[in-house]
Motif scaffolding. Structure first.
Motif, PDB file in Angstrom:
ATOM      1  N   LEU A  66     -32.939-114.123 -58.622  1.00 31.20           N
ATOM      2  CA  LEU A  66     -31.778-114.736 -59.270  1.00 31.20           C
ATOM      3  C   LEU A  66     -30.467-114.296 -58.638  1.00 31.20           C
ATOM      4  N   ASP A  67     -30.551-113.324 -57.771  1.00 27.99           N
ATOM      5  CA  ASP A  67     -29.353-112.807 -57.096  1.00 27.99           C
ATOM      6  C   ASP A  67     -29.005-113.724 -55.923  1.00 27.99           C
ATOM      7  N   ILE A  68     -28.243-114.776 -56.216  1.00 28.94           N
ATOM      8  CA  ILE A  68     -27.930-115.785 -55.198  1.00 28.94           C
ATOM      9  C   ILE A  68     -27.172-115.173 -54.031  1.00 28.94           C
ATOM     10  N   LEU A  69     -26.184-114.359 -54.332  1.00 33.14           N
ATOM     11  CA  LEU A  69     -25.385-113.745 -53.279  1.00 33.14           C
ATOM     12  C   LEU A  69     -26.224-112.812 -52.423  1.00 33.14           C
ATOM     13  N   GLY A  70     -27.069-112.030 -53.079  1.00 35.41           N
ATOM     14  CA  GLY A  70     -27.932-111.109 -52.347  1.00 35.41           C
ATOM     15  C   GLY A  70     -28.930-111.847 -51.461  1.00 35.41           C
ATOM     16  N   LEU A  71     -29.471-112.947 -51.971  1.00 32.19           N
ATOM     17  CA  LEU A  71     -30.421-113.740 -51.186  1.00 32.19           C
ATOM     18  C   LEU A  71     -29.738-114.353 -49.964  1.00 32.19           C
ATOM     19  N   TYR A  72     -28.532-114.859 -50.167  1.00 32.97           N
ATOM     20  CA  TYR A  72     -27.780-115.446 -49.057  1.00 32.97           C
ATOM     21  C   TYR A  72     -27.481-114.401 -47.984  1.00 32.97           C
ATOM     22  N   MET A  73     -26.950-113.252 -48.418  1.00 31.45           N
ATOM     23  CA  MET A  73     -26.570-112.214 -47.461  1.00 31.45           C
ATOM     24  C   MET A  73     -27.788-111.632 -46.769  1.00 31.45           C
ATOM     25  N   GLY A  74     -28.886-111.514 -47.508  1.00 32.19           N
ATOM     26  CA  GLY A  74     -30.117-111.020 -46.906  1.00 32.19           C
ATOM     27  C   GLY A  74     -30.647-111.977 -45.849  1.00 32.19           C
ATOM     28  N   ALA A  75     -30.540-113.286 -46.131  1.00 29.21           N
ATOM     29  CA  ALA A  75     -31.037-114.286 -45.185  1.00 29.21           C
ATOM     30  C   ALA A  75     -30.204-114.291 -43.905  1.00 29.21           C
ATOM     31  N   VAL A  76     -28.868-114.240 -44.059  1.00 28.20           N
ATOM     32  CA  VAL A  76     -27.988-114.243 -42.884  1.00 28.20           C
ATOM     33  C   VAL A  76     -28.188-112.972 -42.062  1.00 28.20           C
ATOM     34  N   SER A  77     -28.193-111.818 -42.744  1.00 29.81           N
ATOM     35  CA  SER A  77     -28.367-110.538 -42.049  1.00 29.81           C
ATOM     36  C   SER A  77     -29.706-110.485 -41.326  1.00 29.81           C
ATOM     37  N   SER A  78     -30.761-110.966 -42.002  1.00 27.70           N
ATOM     38  CA  SER A  78     -32.099-110.947 -41.408  1.00 27.70           C
ATOM     39  C   SER A  78     -32.177-111.847 -40.183  1.00 27.70           C
ATOM     40  N   ALA A  79     -31.532-113.015 -40.258  1.00 29.64           N
ATOM     41  CA  ALA A  79     -31.559-113.951 -39.130  1.00 29.64           C
ATOM     42  C   ALA A  79     -30.874-113.354 -37.900  1.00 29.64           C
ATOM     43  N   VAL A  80     -29.709-112.741 -38.131  1.00 28.92           N
ATOM     44  CA  VAL A  80     -28.976-112.133 -37.008  1.00 28.92           C
ATOM     45  C   VAL A  80     -29.749-110.938 -36.462  1.00 28.92           C
ATOM     46  N   ARG A  81     -30.328-110.142 -37.362  1.00 23.86           N
ATOM     47  CA  ARG A  81     -31.100-108.976 -36.929  1.00 23.86           C
ATOM     48  C   ARG A  81     -32.309-109.397 -36.086  1.00 23.86           C
ATOM     49  N   GLN A  82     -32.984-110.462 -36.495  1.00 19.23           N
ATOM     50  CA  GLN A  82     -34.134-110.952 -35.734  1.00 19.23           C
ATOM     51  C   GLN A  82     -33.711-111.472 -34.366  1.00 19.23           C
ATOM     52  N   LEU A  83     -32.561-112.130 -34.319  1.00 23.46           N
ATOM     53  CA  LEU A  83     -32.034-112.611 -33.021  1.00 23.46           C
ATOM     54  C   LEU A  83     -31.763-111.443 -32.094  1.00 23.46           C
ATOM     55  N   PHE A  84     -31.117-110.408 -32.622  1.00 21.24           N
ATOM     56  CA  PHE A  84     -30.822-109.226 -31.804  1.00 21.24           C
ATOM     57  C   PHE A  84     -32.116-108.533 -31.371  1.00 21.24           C
ATOM     58  N   SER A  85     -33.106-108.494 -32.257  1.00 21.62           N
ATOM     59  CA  SER A  85     -34.373-107.869 -31.930  1.00 21.62           C
ATOM     60  C   SER A  85     -35.061-108.589 -30.768  1.00 21.62           C
ATOM     61  N   LEU A  86     -34.965-109.917 -30.782  1.00 18.81           N
ATOM     62  CA  LEU A  86     -35.543-110.698 -29.692  1.00 18.81           C
ATOM     63  C   LEU A  86     -34.818-110.421 -28.371  1.00 18.81           C
ATOM     64  N   ILE A  87     -33.491-110.349 -28.442  1.00 16.59           N
ATOM     65  CA  ILE A  87     -32.697-110.084 -27.248  1.00 16.59           C
ATOM     66  C   ILE A  87     -33.022-108.699 -26.680  1.00 16.59           C
ATOM     67  N   LEU A  88     -33.155-107.732 -27.586  1.00 18.34           N
ATOM     68  CA  LEU A  88     -33.373-106.342 -27.165  1.00 18.34           C
ATOM     69  C   LEU A  88     -34.846-106.004 -26.958  1.00 18.34           C
ATOM     70  N   GLY A  89     -35.729-106.930 -27.296  1.00 13.11           N
ATOM     71  CA  GLY A  89     -37.157-106.677 -27.137  1.00 13.11           C
ATOM     72  C   GLY A  89     -37.689-105.635 -28.080  1.00 13.11           C
TER      73      GLY A  89
END
Length: 241
Positions: free
Chosen positions: A217-240
């Motif tokens: 039910l935490d809409i803000l938390g879900l949004y921020m978690g999704a954005v943070s996770s997406a960027v983190r995964q992108l960086f992880s791919l770049i950094l291997g």
């Protein structure tokens, strides 16, 4: 977050290690919010506005940017701020370019900090391996753990601030971009001028209250978690990673 760290410290046998984690978290917060505001001031200066410089805010001195309430909010619930850098958009050589670049400077700085932190984690993992064995809990043990905690929290806090400030509600950076692109008039912008601060506060309170009932039910938390996770995964791919 800070409450969770204190709880973790009480449960740990090694209280000093818990203190090291808390110290690293607080330093990560300071670095994230201070460089965020500093970036706003620097880019405004590049665009012709010297207001921040004349106010003494083009400085990395934490005392110049520290806001106790904003710092406490970020430490306790993950959403906070530093003292806003004064900017006078009338001084920009090109209004639209100046407003947009100055508005996004803070979040761009947060993304860069997160990427650098994750890059350092990848380098440390390559040098030290997955596990480091210490014969005793000496200075090296606490220093390595402090460094790892600092990098991990720096990545997390900066990505959180990045996602939070993208929200197009006054007075966040995302709203400033919408405001600039919507000139000369837009009902959404006018509404935010009047009620944006209350809307943002209500969103924060509602998300935290609903989050206690269920994390779904935490809409803000879900949004921020999704954005943070997406960027983190992108960086992880770049950094291997």
């Amino acid at each position: 977050m800070l409450i969770s760290l204190f709880s973790m410290m009480r449960a740990m046998d090694d209280k000093l290690l818990g203190f090291v984690a808390i110290l690293a978290y607080l330093i990560a917060i300071l670095g994230a919010i201070i460089l965020h505001e500093f970036a706003h001031g620097v880019v405004a200066y590049w665009n012709g506005d010297y207001t921040a410089k004349m106010s003494g805010r083009l400085s990395l001195n934490p005392a110049k940017h520290f806001d106790p309430i904003g710092f406490l909010m970020l430490a306790l619930i993950g959403f906070g701020w530093a003292k806003p850098v004064p900017i006078d958009s009338r001084n920009f050589r090109n209004y639209k370019r100046g407003m947009i670049t100055t508005s996004i400077a803070g979040v761009v700085c947060n993304v860069i900090q997160a990427f650098l932190a994750m890059s350092c984690i990848a380098i440390l993992a390559a040098i030290l391996g997955d596990t480091v064995v210490f014969e005793s809990r000496n200075f090296a043990y606490y220093f390595v753990n402090f460094t790892v905690y600092l990098l991990q929290y720096s990545a997390t806090v900066n990505l959180t601030l990045f996602a939070f400030n993208l929200i197009p509600i006054y007075p966040l950076d995302g709203f400033r971009v919408v405001e600039t692109l919507a000139k000369p008039y837009n009902r959404y912008v006018e509404f935010n001028y009047r009620y944006g601060s209350f809307l943002l506060l209500g969103l924060l309170v509602l998300s935290n209250v609903l989050g206690y009932i269920s994390p779904y039910l935490d809409i803000l938390g879900l949004y921020m978690g999704a954005v943070s996770s997406a960027v983190r995964q992108l960086f992880s791919l770049i950094l291997g990673m």
